[in-house]
Design a protein around this motif. Structure first.
Motif, PDB file in Angstrom:
ATOM      1  N   GLN A  18       0.831  -1.211   0.000  1.00 21.59           N
ATOM      2  CA  GLN A  18       0.000   0.000   0.000  1.00 21.59           C
ATOM      3  C   GLN A  18       0.861   1.256   0.000  1.00 21.59           C
ATOM      4  N   GLU A  22       1.545   4.357  -2.932  1.00 19.50           N
ATOM      5  CA  GLU A  22       1.347   5.784  -2.673  1.00 19.50           C
ATOM      6  C   GLU A  22       2.598   6.609  -2.966  1.00 19.50           C
ATOM      7  N   GLN A 351      -5.771  -5.416   6.269  1.00 17.26           N
ATOM      8  CA  GLN A 351      -6.191  -4.203   5.580  1.00 17.26           C
ATOM      9  C   GLN A 351      -6.628  -3.130   6.568  1.00 17.26           C
ATOM     10  N   GLU A 355      -4.927   0.616   6.698  1.00 16.95           N
ATOM     11  CA  GLU A 355      -5.665   1.872   6.609  1.00 16.95           C
ATOM     12  C   GLU A 355      -5.227   2.850   7.701  1.00 16.95           C
ATOM     13  N   TYR A 376     -10.611   5.210   5.454  1.00 17.28           N
ATOM     14  CA  TYR A 376     -11.088   3.861   5.162  1.00 17.28           C
ATOM     15  C   TYR A 376     -11.051   3.651   3.652  1.00 17.28           C
ATOM     16  N   LYS A 377     -10.654   2.452   3.250  1.00 16.33           N
ATOM     17  CA  LYS A 377     -10.720   2.062   1.850  1.00 16.33           C
ATOM     18  C   LYS A 377     -12.122   1.504   1.569  1.00 16.33           C
ATOM     19  N   GLY A 381     -10.863  -0.821  -2.533  1.00 17.97           N
ATOM     20  CA  GLY A 381      -9.773   0.128  -2.674  1.00 17.97           C
ATOM     21  C   GLY A 381      -9.943   1.139  -3.791  1.00 17.97           C
ATOM     22  N   GLU A 384     -12.240   6.032  -1.303  1.00 24.05           N
ATOM     23  CA  GLU A 384     -11.810   6.240   0.078  1.00 24.05           C
ATOM     24  C   GLU A 384     -12.809   7.130   0.801  1.00 24.05           C
ATOM     25  N   THR A 443      -8.218   8.611  -5.010  1.00 21.57           N
ATOM     26  CA  THR A 443      -7.482   8.106  -3.859  1.00 21.57           C
ATOM     27  C   THR A 443      -6.169   8.839  -3.692  1.00 21.57           C
TER      28      THR A 443
END
Length: 464
Positions: A18, A22, A351, A355, A376-377, A381, A384, A443
Motif C-alpha cells: 500500500q 502511494e 487491511q 488503513e 477507510y478504503k 480500494g 476512500e 485516492t
C-alpha cells in the motif's frame, strides 16, 4: 518518504504494498531470504536480509535517513526492541505491532517509554469492527468517524426495496430521516451519486447517518433489522477474545458461544471470559454445529486461522440459517470471487491495520500538520472515505459549499461541529475545528485542500 518495514508477514507485506503504491520509498527487512525475495520481486522494492532487531541490519536498511519505521514481525518483543534501536539510531517515527493481550493494559506505558508514534494490533482492530457489525446486523461493513459519532454503513439493496428508482434528492422527504447516500457500487462501476441518481436492486450502497437513524433507515430500505441475541464463533483466537471483551464492555444483551479444538485454549478462555460459553470441539463438525444451534443463531463468525475453512464454514452456515455472517480472511486476495459468495461481511485484519497506518503517513506528509483524522478504503480500494480536521484556511472556511469548486468524484458527506452532526447542503460552510467527512474516488488525498479543483492558468483573469 523513506519508510522501513520490518517483517514480511501478512501485515508487513500489505503495508509495503500500500505504501509503495502511494509513492513512498520502501525498504523491507526479514530474516527469511525466500520470503524476502518474493516481496522484493513482487513489489519492486528494496530488501534487506537480516534481523530487524539488530543495529547493524537497521543501519544497512538506512535507518539514519528513514522517516518512519514499522515493526510488524510476529513477535511483540522483537518489534519493541526494533523500534527502540531505530529511535536511538535514526530518530525516525516508529510504529510497533503488539498483539499479545497481556500487553493491552500497558500500551500507554509502552508507547510513552519507547516513544512510539503508534501501536497497531490487527486482532483488536478486527474485533472492534466485528463488534460494530454485530451491533448493526444488517450492514456489510461499518466505518466509524469521530469516535463513533457518525457511521458510514455499507448494505446491499434488496430486490423488492420500496426506495428503488426514487431520485436521491427526495430521500430525506420520503424517509423522514437525515441520511445521505455516499457511494454506489454497481457491478464493476463505482458511482459517487448526485441528486438525480437512483438506487437499483442489488446495488452495494454506502450511506452515512447518525447512529439513532440507522435502524429506521434499514426498515425503510426493506432490510431486516433484528438485533443479534445469539452469536456462534468458530475459532478461539485473539480476535474472539477481544470480541467477547468488547461485547461485555458495551453491555450488549448477547449470548456468545466460542468453539475451539484446542483444550488448553478453551480452558484459558473459560477463565477469562466467564460470561461466554466456551465449547471444546471441532468447529467444522457439522453435527456439533447443529447441536450448538447453528440453524437458529442470529450471527455466525468464522474466525479460524485458515481462510479456506472460514469460507466453507460461512457457506455452510448461510445454507442452514439466516444468520448474520462474518468471515475472516487473511491471505486470499480474490475479492472479486469472494464477493460473489454468501460470506456476509468479510474482515481483512491486515487491511484494517494498513488503513490506520496510511492515515498516519499521509498526515506526516501534510506540511500544515496532521489533517487526516480517519481513513477507510471502500469498494475494494477504488474509493476512500476520509475524515479531516478543518484548519484556519481562508480558501475553505466560511465559504458556502455552493461557491466552492470541488473535483469530480468528491462528495462532502458530513460535518461534525461541537458534537452536532450536520448533513451538508449548498448553503452550509466549514468552520475551524470542524470534522469533515469526504468520500471520493480520487485516492491519495493528504489534505482537505485536495478536494478543491485547481484552477487552470487560462481560467484565471487578472485585473489591469
Amino acid at each position: 518518504m523513506n519508510i522501513i518495514v520490518v517483517g514480511c508477514g501478512k501485515v508487513g507485506l500489505t503495508l509495503a504494498d500500500q505504501l509503495n503504491k502511494e509513492g513512498h520509498d520502501i525498504t523491507i527487512v526479514d530474516q527469511d531470504e525466500k520470503v524476502l525475495r518474493h516481496a522484493v520481486d513482487f513489489l519492486d522494492i528494496m530488501g534487506i536480509h537480516g534481523n530487524g532487531a539488530m543495529l547493524q541490519t537497521l543501519r544497512e536498511a538506512g535507518v539514519q535517513n528513514a522517516d518512519v519505521l514499522i515493526a510488524a514481525t510476529s513477535r511483540d518483543e522483537v518489534n519493541m526492541l526494533c523500534c527502540l534501536f531505530a529511535k536511538k539510531e535514526g530518530n525516525c517515527r516508529t510504529i510497533a505491532r503488539i498483539r499479545d493481550p497481556q500487553y493491552t493494559t500497558e500500551i500507554s506505558y509502552l508507547r510513552d517509554e519507547l516513544n512510539l508514534a503508534m501501536v497497531i494490533n490487527p486482532d483488536m482492530a478486527a474485533a472492534k469492527e466485528i463488534e460494530r457489525l454485530l451491533r448493526f446486523p444488517s450492514a456489510m461493513k461499518v466505518d466509524s468517524f469521530s469516535r463513533g459519532k457518525l457511521d458510514l454503513i455499507r448494505v446491499k439493496v434488496p430486490k423488492e426495496s420500496q426506495l428503488i428508482g426514487i431520485p436521491l434528492h427526495t430521500f430525506q422527504k420520503d424517509t423522514g430521516l437525515n441520511v445521505l447516500i455516499t457511494l454506489i457500487q454497481r457491478g464493476e462501476d463505482i458511482l459517487i451519486p448526485n441528486g438525480f441518481d437512483a438506487l437499483e436492486a442489488d446495488d452495494l450502497m454506502s450511506f452515512i447517518a447518525a447512529p439513532k437513524d440507522v435502524s429506521k433507515f434499514f426498515i425503510k430500505l426493506g432490510v431486516d433489522y433484528t438485533p443479534v441475541r445469539d452469536c456462534i464463533i468458530v475459532g478461539g483466537g485473539r480476535i474472539s477474545y477481544y470480541i467477547a471483551r468488547y461485547i461485555d464492555e458495551m453491555h450488549l444483551n448477547m449470548r456468545l458461544k466460542i468453539i475451539d479444538s484446542n483444550k488448553e485454549r478453551c480452558e484459558y478462555l473459560a477463565d477469562v471470559l466467564p460470561d461466554s460459553i466456551i465449547i471444546n470441539g471441532d468447529g467444522i463438525d457439522a453435527e456439533l454445529l447443529k447441536k450448538e444451534g447453528i440453524e437458529n443463531t442470529d450471527a455466525f463468525c468464522s474466525l479460524t486461522g485458515f481462510d479456506e475453512e472460514n469460507i466453507m464454514l460461512s457457506l455452510y452456515a448461510g445454507k442452514l440459517s439466516d444468520a448474520r455472517l462474518i468471515t475472516k480472511i487473511n491471505r486470499i486476495a480474490f475479492e472479486n470471487v469472494t464477493n460473489e459468495m454468501n460470506l456476509g461481511s468479510v474482515i481483512y485484519p491486515k487491511q484494517i491495520v494498513a488503513e490506520s497506518i496510511l492515515r498516519y503517513v499521509r498526515a506526516l506528509e501534510n506540511s500544515k500538520g496532521s489533517n487526516v483524522e480517519t481513513l477507510y478504503k471502500l469498494a475494494d480500494g477504488k474509493a476512500e472515505a476520509l475524515e479531516f480536521k478543518v484548519l484556519n484556511d481562508p480558501d475553505l472556511i466560511n465559504i458556502p459549499f455552493a461557491d466552492l469548486s470541488f473535483k469530480q468524484g468528491v462528495l462532502i458527506c458530513g460535518i461534525i461541529r461541537q458534537n452536532k452532526i450536520i448533513t451538508p447542503r449548498g448553503s452550509d460552510v466549514m468552520k475551524v475545528g470542524d470534522r469533515v467527512i469526504v468520500v471520493t474516488t480520487n485516492t491519495g488525498f493528504n489534505d482537505l485542500r485536495d478536494i478543491l479543483e485547481v484552477k487552470k492558468e487560462e481560467d484565471i483573469h487578472y485585473e489591469l
